[in-house]
Motif scaffolding. Structure first.
Motif, PDB file in Angstrom:
ATOM      1  N   ARG A  45     -13.239 -45.400  -6.176  1.00 43.95           N
ATOM      2  CA  ARG A  45     -14.388 -45.064  -5.332  1.00 43.95           C
ATOM      3  C   ARG A  45     -13.934 -44.699  -3.919  1.00 43.95           C
ATOM      4  N   THR A  46     -12.944 -45.419  -3.402  1.00 41.43           N
ATOM      5  CA  THR A  46     -12.452 -45.109  -2.057  1.00 41.43           C
ATOM      6  C   THR A  46     -11.863 -43.706  -2.006  1.00 41.43           C
TER       7      THR A  46
ATOM      8  N   GLY B 203     -24.348 -44.054  -6.302  1.00 36.74           N
ATOM      9  CA  GLY B 203     -23.061 -44.492  -5.783  1.00 36.74           C
ATOM     10  C   GLY B 203     -22.579 -43.691  -4.593  1.00 36.74           C
TER      11      GLY B 203
ATOM     12  N   GLU C  63     -14.682 -41.212  -2.313  1.00 33.39           N
ATOM     13  CA  GLU C  63     -15.477 -41.178  -1.075  1.00 33.39           C
ATOM     14  C   GLU C  63     -14.765 -40.387   0.021  1.00 33.39           C
TER      15      GLU C  63
ATOM     16  N   GLU D 119     -11.676 -49.813 -10.004  1.00 32.61           N
ATOM     17  CA  GLU D 119     -12.856 -48.984  -9.734  1.00 32.61           C
ATOM     18  C   GLU D 119     -13.068 -48.810  -8.230  1.00 32.61           C
ATOM     19  N   LEU D 120     -12.818 -49.858  -7.450  1.00 33.62           N
ATOM     20  CA  LEU D 120     -12.977 -49.755  -5.995  1.00 33.62           C
ATOM     21  C   LEU D 120     -11.969 -48.778  -5.406  1.00 33.62           C
TER      22      LEU D 120
ATOM     23  N   TYR E 263     -23.816 -48.012  -0.021  1.00 35.02           N
ATOM     24  CA  TYR E 263     -23.691 -47.125  -1.182  1.00 35.02           C
ATOM     25  C   TYR E 263     -25.014 -47.074  -1.933  1.00 35.02           C
TER      26      TYR E 263
ATOM     27  N   VAL F 144     -18.521 -44.274 -11.396  1.00 37.19           N
ATOM     28  CA  VAL F 144     -17.843 -45.469 -10.891  1.00 37.19           C
ATOM     29  C   VAL F 144     -18.858 -46.538 -10.516  1.00 37.19           C
ATOM     30  N   ASN F 145     -19.960 -46.122  -9.902  1.00 36.05           N
ATOM     31  CA  ASN F 145     -20.997 -47.079  -9.508  1.00 36.05           C
ATOM     32  C   ASN F 145     -21.571 -47.798 -10.719  1.00 36.05           C
TER      33      ASN F 145
ATOM     34  N   GLU G 278     -18.684 -38.281 -10.170  1.00 34.11           N
ATOM     35  CA  GLU G 278     -17.665 -39.312 -10.374  1.00 34.11           C
ATOM     36  C   GLU G 278     -18.081 -40.619  -9.684  1.00 34.11           C
ATOM     37  N   LEU G 279     -18.650 -40.518  -8.489  1.00 34.96           N
ATOM     38  CA  LEU G 279     -19.128 -41.706  -7.784  1.00 34.96           C
ATOM     39  C   LEU G 279     -20.232 -42.407  -8.566  1.00 34.96           C
TER      40      LEU G 279
END
Length: 632
Positions: free
Chosen positions: A51-52, A201, A55, A47-48, A196, A77-78, A73-74
């Motif tokens: 997120r990267t 997120g 982002e 997930e990280l 964040y 994921v959050n 999407e963020l």
């Protein structure tokens, strides 16, 4: 036949297979636990990474449709990260979701996820500022900087208990010290603070230390919500602890809303904070009702107790209706998860039906059936709303609570002698809400994590801060004359030269009235008391003493050159430009033309941030907890 104990201990060996079986079962359970932990860590890493990537795309693209898609999407994921971290915390702490035997009769609460942040390097800006402004070797403060960085790193993943709260408040207090010592309205640390959004997120960043302080304060409130949601509310003591936790959370959000402005993230906007305050106060009111829930031994015909419960349930329903109206309005509607809005709506219907049920239990006349009918209709409506939300459909506990209450209402209705259909003319009136205990928002205990200033070696904040400018004098050699040293000392930490006799040894050495003594014979004395400095000077004897002092400069004067080392206003002697103090915030956050997050003492009374009703009043904190360092 007489049975005798075997001397060879063979009988004891009969239990060994059982013990071995228990050990094997324990090993299997531990293995499964470790395996699940490993799976969660892998999912978190995945997930990280997602997120990267999202982002980076969010920051790189200028297409609004792409940004909206990436923001969605963020948010997804959050949510996954919050759920995975909560599960990991439960596994690490040995918390079982079914740990409470009576948990099946309590309704789930809404906890907030913590804001996440990136790593931060304090070393370069702090060393530079210490060297340039304070005139000391920044490298000598390496241990203090490492301690600050270690505290921030630990604060990023606090435990979901009182220890985690103490860790967050300890870091918050250190930020207050940093604010008071190193910052001025014209100077920032030159660091970007990345955080964040807890609700969406979406990443945000600012140079302002106030953004860091506000984000930590938000996490203090969010952690209180998680502690409150984890309590066993089936007993009166658990309900009381949960209520206090939600009150503390509301107090943290109120403090944040009243003192911070121009937040770059939606979760710290005035409208969102007002909605969160209302949600926490509604959940605290629910805890009041649960603390009054009747024991199994109470007779249903206890009219006064049943009527009291009816009004308490109506009060809870009214609180949740207010929260639902706030969450259904923009801009809060765009930030708050849909499942939260649905759950609040379900609770409003559920507790309104409970109010009618308890009134029906208190009555003995014909109105009893009318109230039971409204209770059944309300519980069926709550189940319908519950089924409409995909996320809530997975919460079996909530459906079980409502279904259990509905079955109880139907059973009572079936017990009535006269059978009337649901089209009868009699209509039960609404229940007027009333409570014997109206919860108030309470300030979080910001003093419980209060410790010494990490950079206390620089001296007392009253003198040695970036808000003051001074010249460092010396070391100068001061000898004793016929009338002594020729100066008068006053005060503590640091000791002040209150007067200098003209023509004395002190005047000849260049000491002046208003100077502060910072070193005696090579020993730093910024924290010494008056008696300690006097004792050291008396012990110098005829040989005299070596002193180092600082002279405060008026704001209109600039430091001069010479044997008194100048203290410059900033790196390379220049004030930072206003452009350096600007923040870099994603365009979709809707930042105002003044995006800098401000910290102000001005009360914003009457400004509810778009909420339909004013938020709950905040109970004043006791004097001991309100005096935390660095409060602007």
């Amino acid at each position: 036949m007489i049975l005798e104990e075997r001397p060879d201990g063979a009988g004891a060996g009969e239990e060994s297979p059982r013990l071995q079986g228990c050990d094997s079962l324990t090993q299997i359970q531990c293995g499964q636990l470790q395996s699940r932990r490993a799976q969660i860590h892998q999912q978190i890493d995945k997930e990280l990474q997602m997120r990267t990537g999202a982002e980076n795309l969010y920051r790189a693209t200028s297409n609004n449709r792409v940004r909206e898609t990436v923001a969605l999407e963020l948010s997804y994921v959050n949510s996954n990260l919050q759920l995975l971290k909560e599960e990991l915390e439960e596994l690490s702490g040995g918390v079982d979701r079914g740990r409470h035997g009576s948990e099946a009769v309590t309704v789930p609460m809404i906890p907030l996820g913590l804001k996440e942040t990136k790593e931060l390097d304090w070393s370069t800006p702090l060393k530079e500022l210490i060297s340039v402004h304070f005139g000391e070797d920044g490298a000598s403060y390496e241990a203090e900087i490492r301690e600050l960085e270690a505290l921030r790193q630990a604060m990023r993943t606090p435990s979901r208990n009182e220890s985690g709260l103490e860790l967050l408040t300890a870091y918050y207090n250190q930020l207050c010290f940093l604010d008071a010592r190193f910052l001025t309205p014209a100077r920032s640390l030159g660091l970007f603070f990345h955080w964040y959004d807890s609700l969406t997120g979406v990443p945000a960043q600012q140079r302002a230390l106030a953004f860091e302080k506000g984000s930590v304060l938000f996490n203090i409130g969010a952690l209180h919500t998680q502690i409150g949601a984890r309590q066993d509310r089936s007993c009166a003591e658990g309900a009381r602890r949960a209520m206090e936790a939600f009150q503390r959370a509301a107090g943290a959000f109120s403090l944040l809303r009243e003192n911070f402005s121009h937040a770059p993230s939606p979760d710290m906007s005035a409208a969102s904070l007002c909605a969160l305050e209302q949600l926490m106060m509604a959940q605290a009111q629910e805890c009041v009702f649960e603390g009054l829930s009747p024991p199994a031994s109470m007779a249903p015909q206890d009219c006064l107790a049943q009527l009291c419960l009816a009004q308490e349930a109506a009060q809870v329903a009214a609180e949740y209706r207010l929260v639902h109206r706030t969450m259904a309005q923009p801009p809060v509607h765009d930030y708050v998860p849909v499942s939260w809005t649905a759950l609040v709506h379900v609770k409003a219907e559920y507790f309104r039906s409970l109010a009618h049920y308890h009134v029906a239990m208190a009555l003995c006349n014909g109105s009893r059936k009318a109230h039971l009918k409204r209770a059944i209709l309300g519980q069926e409506e709550a189940l319908r709303l519950h089924a409409l939300c995909r996320v809530l459909r997975e919460v079996d506990l909530l459906r079980a609570v409502i279904s259990q209450t509905l079955q109880r209402s139907l059973a009572k209705y079936a017990e009535l002698d006269r059978e009337d259909d649901f089209c009868e003319a009699a209509e039960a009136p609404d229940i007027q809400p009333k409570t014997h205990q109206k919860p108030e928002a309470r300030m979080p205990r910001l003093s419980q994590g209060k410790g010494p200033d990490i950079f206390h070696r620089l001296g007392p904040l009253s003198v040695f801060s970036a808000k003051n400018r001074w010249r460092l004098v010396g070391p100068v050699h001061l000898t004793r004359g016929e009338g002594g040293f020729g100066l008068t000392l006053r005060g503590d930490s640091p000791v002040l030269i209150a007067a200098v006799i003209p023509g004395s040894q002190a005047a000849a050495a260049g000491l002046k009235e208003g100077d502060y003594i910072v070193s005696v014979n090579g020993q730093p004395c910024r924290w010494w008391r008056h008696a300690e400095v006097v004792t050291e000077l008396k012990a110098a004897g005829e040989a005299g003493a070596s002193l180092q002092v600082v002279s405060l400069l008026p704001s209109s004067r600039l430091p001069s050159l010479g044997d008194r080392r100048p203290v410059l206003l900033g790196p390379r002697g220049l004030l930072r430009s206003q452009r350096e103090h600007g923040c870099k915030t994603p365009a979709s956050t809707g930042a105002s033309p003044r995006p800098l997050l401000n910290w102000s003492r001005k009360a914003q009374q009457g400004k509810t941030g778009g909420c339909p009703q004013p938020c709950a009043p905040v109970k004043p904190a006791p004097p001991s907890s309100s005096k935390h360092p660095g409060w602007p």
